[in-house]
Design a protein around this motif. Structure first.
Motif: not given
Length: 307
Positions: A107, A113, A131-132, A135-136, A138-139, A206
């Motif tokens: 997470e 990045d 939920e964490k 996004p990580e 994707k980052r 996604w």
């Protein structure tokens, strides 16, 4: 996004003896064969090309998967929340360069990045807070990057020395479901493992995603006995926790196998078995997948499937 989280105690593999027992009892093929399947998928995407690109292996554990995958990348980073596991990974004697390991949670990845070409995660998605974690992913992924999440679960047990004996399938599912239900009660109500990542797949937001399910027969290290198989699962943290609370369906399962094959008087270490797993792989940013039909992890046939 409704997703499972914190299903395994944070100290699950932070005990030195737990990590060591798990590493010693895990059959090598439980890592080798999934890694080969992942590499086949990456080849279809053009992501494996003379050790180019950067790989992030989340939940790398003691390093077996990371080292195998690293042979196909210029740089590999393995992360795991267990400090003992990372210590084993760093100490592992291997001549592959450009591999680094970090203690970190899925997470909160200590990665820059847009710096990673491929993310892999075996047996992680049902433990993570999606939920964490998503996004990580994707980052840290580059715009053309891909993520592959993989796990398997027992489907059937077959006799290795007498094909005339019946396949053990129904009892396997009953016993495993019983254990997982108890594990959910003791760990987290959102522990959705038995349904092969359906909950996780639905929760992932996604642009392009696919979920592939196959049956795959493992013959770990060419020898797997009923005894060695049960000891491996006894070393998993939530199995240990269930056992401490008086729930031990593995013992019941071993006895059910012996009864079905009329081997009640034989030692479990003298009963050679074959195990078939139902495998699931979630692939992000794929436009198509090829389903592979494998036996013993040696030869595969494929078939294109449009999403």
């Amino acid at each position: 996004m409704s997703a499972p989280s914190k299903v395994i105690p944070e100290d699950a593999f932070n005990m030195e003896n737990t990590a060591q027992n798990f590493i010693q009892s895990r059959p090598r093929a439980l890592v080798d064969i999934p890694v080969r399947l992942i590499i086949e998928r990456l080849k279809l995407l053009g992501k494996v090309d003379q050790r180019s690109g950067c790989l992030l292996d989340v939940g790398c554990g003691s390093d077996e998967s990371s080292r195998l995958l690293a042979k196909n990348f210029h740089h590999t980073i393995g992360v795991d929340p267990s400090a003992p596991m990372i210590s084993y990974a760093i100490a592992f004697d291997n001549d592959i360069s450009d591999v680094e390991f970090k203690v970190a949670n899925a997470e909160k990845l200590p990665i820059e990045d847009s710096s990673v070409d491929v993310i892999t995660a075996m047996f992680v998605l049902h433990y993570a807070d999606l939920e964490k974690f998503i996004p990580e992913c994707k980052r840290v992924l580059k715009p053309s990057g891909v993520a592959i999440f993989y796990r398997h679960q027992i489907s059937k047990i077959l006799p290795a020395e007498n094909d005339a004996l019946p396949v053990i399938d129904g009892p396997v599912k009953v016993m495993i479901r019983k254990l997982l239900e108890k594990a959910r009660e003791m760990s987290h109500p959102s522990f959705h493992q038995y349904e092969l990542y359906q909950t996780q797949f639905d929760a992932i937001i996604w642009e392009e995603k696919s979920r592939e399910i196959n049956e795959l027969e493992f013959a770990p290290d060419s020898v797997w006995t009923l005894g060695s198989w049960s000891r491996f699962y006894h070393n998993l943290p939530f199995y240990q926790k269930a056992g401490k609370n008086g729930v031990n369906p593995l013992t019941e399962l071993v006895q059910a196998v012996k009864n079905t094959w009329s081997m009640q008087d034989r030692d479990s270490d003298d009963i050679k078995i074959r195990v078939v797993y139902t495998t699931v792989m979630i692939l992000l940013k794929w436009q198509y997948v090829k389903t592979f039909h494998c036996k013993l992890g040696i030869s595969c046939s494929s078939q294109s499937v449009k999403l």
